[in-house]
Design a protein around this motif. Structure first.
Motif, PDB file in Angstrom:
ATOM      1  N   TYR A  54       0.814  -1.218   0.000  1.00 45.88           N
ATOM      2  CA  TYR A  54       0.000   0.000   0.000  1.00 45.88           C
ATOM      3  C   TYR A  54       0.850   1.272   0.000  1.00 45.88           C
ATOM      4  O   TYR A  54       0.303   2.381  -0.089  1.00 45.88           O
ATOM      5  CB  TYR A  54      -0.908   0.030   1.229  1.00 45.88           C
ATOM      6  CG  TYR A  54      -1.847  -1.146   1.343  1.00 45.88           C
ATOM      7  CD1 TYR A  54      -2.953  -1.251   0.508  1.00 45.88           C
ATOM      8  CD2 TYR A  54      -1.618  -2.137   2.281  1.00 45.88           C
ATOM      9  CE1 TYR A  54      -3.825  -2.328   0.605  1.00 45.88           C
ATOM     10  CE2 TYR A  54      -2.480  -3.224   2.394  1.00 45.88           C
ATOM     11  CZ  TYR A  54      -3.576  -3.323   1.554  1.00 45.88           C
ATOM     12  OH  TYR A  54      -4.433  -4.395   1.650  1.00 45.88           O
ATOM     13  N   LYS A  58       3.856   5.410  -3.522  1.00 42.54           N
ATOM     14  CA  LYS A  58       2.991   6.498  -3.080  1.00 42.54           C
ATOM     15  C   LYS A  58       3.799   7.738  -2.728  1.00 42.54           C
ATOM     16  O   LYS A  58       4.996   7.667  -2.445  1.00 42.54           O
ATOM     17  CB  LYS A  58       2.176   6.063  -1.854  1.00 42.54           C
ATOM     18  CG  LYS A  58       1.221   4.918  -2.125  1.00 42.54           C
ATOM     19  CD  LYS A  58       0.138   5.313  -3.121  1.00 42.54           C
ATOM     20  CE  LYS A  58      -0.961   4.264  -3.237  1.00 42.54           C
ATOM     21  NZ  LYS A  58      -0.505   3.019  -3.870  1.00 42.54           N
ATOM     22  N   ASN A  62       1.618  12.547   1.452  1.00 45.13           N
ATOM     23  CA  ASN A  62       0.185  12.317   1.681  1.00 45.13           C
ATOM     24  C   ASN A  62      -0.017  11.456   2.929  1.00 45.13           C
ATOM     25  O   ASN A  62      -0.546  10.343   2.884  1.00 45.13           O
ATOM     26  CB  ASN A  62      -0.456  11.659   0.461  1.00 45.13           C
ATOM     27  CG  ASN A  62      -0.482  12.576  -0.744  1.00 45.13           C
ATOM     28  OD1 ASN A  62      -0.487  13.801  -0.604  1.00 45.13           O
ATOM     29  ND2 ASN A  62      -0.484  11.993  -1.927  1.00 45.13           N
ATOM     30  N   GLU A  64      -1.920  11.611   5.687  1.00 45.05           N
ATOM     31  CA  GLU A  64      -3.256  11.233   6.176  1.00 45.05           C
ATOM     32  C   GLU A  64      -3.904  10.190   5.276  1.00 45.05           C
ATOM     33  O   GLU A  64      -4.523   9.237   5.764  1.00 45.05           O
ATOM     34  CB  GLU A  64      -4.150  12.464   6.299  1.00 45.05           C
ATOM     35  CG  GLU A  64      -5.524  12.180   6.898  1.00 45.05           C
ATOM     36  CD  GLU A  64      -5.462  11.610   8.309  1.00 45.05           C
ATOM     37  OE1 GLU A  64      -6.429  10.930   8.710  1.00 45.05           O
ATOM     38  OE2 GLU A  64      -4.458  11.839   9.019  1.00 45.05           O
ATOM     39  N   ASP A  65      -3.762  10.331   3.967  1.00 39.06           N
ATOM     40  CA  ASP A  65      -4.336   9.346   3.062  1.00 39.06           C
ATOM     41  C   ASP A  65      -3.695   7.983   3.268  1.00 39.06           C
ATOM     42  O   ASP A  65      -4.397   6.960   3.302  1.00 39.06           O
ATOM     43  CB  ASP A  65      -4.161   9.799   1.609  1.00 39.06           C
ATOM     44  CG  ASP A  65      -4.834   8.845   0.628  1.00 39.06           C
ATOM     45  OD1 ASP A  65      -6.073   8.716   0.685  1.00 39.06           O
ATOM     46  OD2 ASP A  65      -4.118   8.216  -0.167  1.00 39.06           O
ATOM     47  N   ILE A  66      -2.382   7.960   3.429  1.00 41.96           N
ATOM     48  CA  ILE A  66      -1.691   6.691   3.673  1.00 41.96           C
ATOM     49  C   ILE A  66      -2.158   6.090   4.993  1.00 41.96           C
ATOM     50  O   ILE A  66      -2.423   4.883   5.087  1.00 41.96           O
ATOM     51  CB  ILE A  66      -0.163   6.894   3.659  1.00 41.96           C
ATOM     52  CG1 ILE A  66       0.308   7.220   2.237  1.00 41.96           C
ATOM     53  CG2 ILE A  66       0.563   5.661   4.196  1.00 41.96           C
ATOM     54  CD1 ILE A  66       1.765   7.618   2.128  1.00 41.96           C
ATOM     55  N   TRP A  67      -2.298   6.929   6.040  1.00 39.98           N
ATOM     56  CA  TRP A  67      -2.759   6.417   7.345  1.00 39.98           C
ATOM     57  C   TRP A  67      -4.127   5.769   7.193  1.00 39.98           C
ATOM     58  O   TRP A  67      -4.367   4.661   7.693  1.00 39.98           O
ATOM     59  CB  TRP A  67      -2.822   7.557   8.366  1.00 39.98           C
ATOM     60  CG  TRP A  67      -2.912   7.079   9.787  1.00 39.98           C
ATOM     61  CD1 TRP A  67      -1.876   6.982  10.678  1.00 39.98           C
ATOM     62  CD2 TRP A  67      -4.092   6.611  10.473  1.00 39.98           C
ATOM     63  NE1 TRP A  67      -2.344   6.472  11.878  1.00 39.98           N
ATOM     64  CE2 TRP A  67      -3.688   6.232  11.781  1.00 39.98           C
ATOM     65  CE3 TRP A  67      -5.418   6.465  10.122  1.00 39.98           C
ATOM     66  CZ2 TRP A  67      -4.579   5.726  12.726  1.00 39.98           C
ATOM     67  CZ3 TRP A  67      -6.311   5.945  11.055  1.00 39.98           C
ATOM     68  CH2 TRP A  67      -5.898   5.585  12.345  1.00 39.98           C
ATOM     69  N   GLN A  68      -5.043   6.443   6.506  1.00 39.79           N
ATOM     70  CA  GLN A  68      -6.396   5.913   6.358  1.00 39.79           C
ATOM     71  C   GLN A  68      -6.405   4.593   5.586  1.00 39.79           C
ATOM     72  O   GLN A  68      -7.128   3.656   5.947  1.00 39.79           O
ATOM     73  CB  GLN A  68      -7.284   6.947   5.651  1.00 39.79           C
ATOM     74  CG  GLN A  68      -7.521   8.228   6.441  1.00 39.79           C
ATOM     75  CD  GLN A  68      -8.379   8.013   7.672  1.00 39.79           C
ATOM     76  OE1 GLN A  68      -9.153   7.072   7.759  1.00 39.79           O
ATOM     77  NE2 GLN A  68      -8.247   8.904   8.657  1.00 39.79           N
ATOM     78  N   ILE A  69      -5.601   4.496   4.553  1.00 40.57           N
ATOM     79  CA  ILE A  69      -5.533   3.257   3.775  1.00 40.57           C
ATOM     80  C   ILE A  69      -4.956   2.115   4.616  1.00 40.57           C
ATOM     81  O   ILE A  69      -5.469   0.992   4.601  1.00 40.57           O
ATOM     82  CB  ILE A  69      -4.686   3.460   2.494  1.00 40.57           C
ATOM     83  CG1 ILE A  69      -5.387   4.428   1.545  1.00 40.57           C
ATOM     84  CG2 ILE A  69      -4.402   2.131   1.805  1.00 40.57           C
ATOM     85  CD1 ILE A  69      -6.753   3.966   1.079  1.00 40.57           C
ATOM     86  N   ASP A  90       4.037   5.899  10.033  1.00 42.12           N
ATOM     87  CA  ASP A  90       3.570   7.275  10.201  1.00 42.12           C
ATOM     88  C   ASP A  90       4.692   8.181  10.712  1.00 42.12           C
ATOM     89  O   ASP A  90       4.873   9.305  10.216  1.00 42.12           O
ATOM     90  CB  ASP A  90       2.392   7.286  11.176  1.00 42.12           C
ATOM     91  CG  ASP A  90       1.769   8.664  11.344  1.00 42.12           C
ATOM     92  OD1 ASP A  90       1.003   9.078  10.462  1.00 42.12           O
ATOM     93  OD2 ASP A  90       2.066   9.318  12.366  1.00 42.12           O
ATOM     94  N   SER A 269       0.210  10.949  13.919  1.00 45.36           N
ATOM     95  CA  SER A 269      -1.111  11.369  13.431  1.00 45.36           C
ATOM     96  C   SER A 269      -2.209  11.008  14.422  1.00 45.36           C
ATOM     97  O   SER A 269      -3.042  11.851  14.778  1.00 45.36           O
ATOM     98  CB  SER A 269      -1.405  10.707  12.080  1.00 45.36           C
ATOM     99  OG  SER A 269      -0.491  11.123  11.092  1.00 45.36           O
TER     100      SER A 269
END
Length: 385
Positions: A54, A58, A62, A64-69, A90, A269
């Motif tokens: 994932y 990348k 980014n 926050e987007d990586i954290w959410q994924i 993170d 985060s």
């Protein structure tokens, strides 16, 4: 524009019980993290490797987007292994972003609310013979606060003789240092509900700074009884791994100090979010940190921007670190210099920790297989460590 496409992730398992993570980008900017559960380093390492799919390719900026994924991309979420793997990733991403913009991470989090952070260190407590010696070592090193175990192994219902022993260590420190030394007491989940109030009765006259994990986190529902019983601040949270784990305990108002771990609870985060949630309930922050330099720096950046942060744990000189201490893996140990009980605001870009990678690679050849000790009571029954 700097190309921050992630090209590689490397892991180094090193003594005393740590796992370091290195993320490399196309531009050559690297970031460091510490994704580890003490005693489960290999398991977390495997989880990080599973998450690489994932991350590689990348944009590291980014965050926050990586954290959410990483969190939501799997059907099963939370828990110590996944959240510790996410934590290290993170941390490294924030390190990269700060370096790419040439600012310390706390500036990216809104800027500091303080210019220094009060620190404490662990001194043991299981054995009264070494308490005074270790306390003097820490005071001489510049600490004005320490934490120790309140008790050794304790039966579910202990004898009065064992109960009376509990207060002896903090009594020794109060007699030696008076109120010039703040003393936190860690119950370490060793104490079961039937004994908590009786132990508090013994400890109350010596006025500890806080009582940590008076019961195991799986028994947090009993904190409402303990909280109403004592005026000593209650601290807990080192074995809670996300804002969702903290939600109920914050809403129920049964703690005064939360202690999320920056290497277990989702990294910078997530702990920043947890700190903001706690502030809304007038509850303070004191991040758990018995780990290495990247974890400590991550804690400090969150502390510097959190108005409700009150004190920060450090494992500098802790007994686990014999032979390999926090500063040994750093090229710039001066950033953690203690001045009158405080560490001053970190000012270098990113997390501010410069890792001695040659030392890290040499130590990785040794590795470690650290595991919790297994304790038993006199009758052979398992005892909480």
């Amino acid at each position: 524009m700097i190309d921050l496409q992630i090209t590689n992730i490397e892991l180094y398992k090193v003594p005393p019980r740590w796992l370091f993570l290195k993320i490399t980008t196309n531009s050559g900017i690297i970031g460091w993290g510490e994704p580890v559960v003490e005693g489960k380093a290999d398991t977390v390492e495997a989880c990080v490797k599973e998450l690489k799919q994932y991350i590689i390719g990348k944009d590291a900026s980014n965050i926050e987007d990586i954290w959410q994924i990483l969190y939501r991309g799997g059907f099963y979420r939370g828990g110590p292994i996944l959240m510790s793997a996410i934590s290290g990733i993170d941390q490294a991403l924030w390190d990269i972003k700060g370096k790419s913009l040439e600012v310390p991470v706390h500036q990216l989090l809104g800027g500091p609310v303080r210019h220094k952070m009060k620190m404490y260190c662990w001194i043991g407590g299981d054995n009264p013979e070494v308490v005074l010696e270790q306390a003097h070592e820490k005071v001489n090193a510049g600490f004005k606060a320490v934490k120790m175990n309140a008790t050794g192994a304790l039966e579910w219902v202990a004898s009065i003789k064992d109960v009376k022993k509990v207060a002896n260590n903090i009594k020794l420190l109060r007699e030696e240092f008076g109120y010039d030394l703040d003393i936190g007491l860690d119950f370490h989940g060793r104490v079961h509900k039937p004994m908590v109030k009786r132990l508090i009765d013994e400890l109350q006259p010596h006025e500890p700074m806080f009582i940590e994990e008076p019961v195991l986190p799986e028994n947090n529902d009993t904190l409402r009884h303990i909280y109403q019983y004592t005026s000593i601040p209650i601290a807990t949270g080192e074995r809670m791994f996300s804002r969702w784990d903290f939600k109920d305990i914050l809403h129920s108002g049964v703690t005064d100090i939360i202690q999320p771990d920056l290497s277990h609870a989702g990294g910078i985060s997530e702990v920043r979010r947890i700190a903001a949630m706690a502030e809304a309930y007038d509850i303070t922050l004191a991040p758990h940190c018995p780990l290495g330099p990247v974890a400590l720096a991550s804690c400090l950046h969150v502390d510097f921007v959190s108005a409700n942060a009150v004190i920060q744990e450090s494992s500098i000189g802790i007994h686990y670190n014999e032979g390999y201490d926090i500063l040994d893996y750093m090229s710039n140990p001066e950033i953690f210099e203690l001045k009158d009980g405080y560490i001053e605001l970190l000012t270098k870009p990113g997390l501010g920790v410069e890792i001695d990678e040659d030392k890290l690679k040499e130590a990785a050849k040794i590795g470690h297989n650290w595991a919790n000790p297994i304790w038993r009571h006199e009758d052979g029954n398992f005892a909480e460590w």
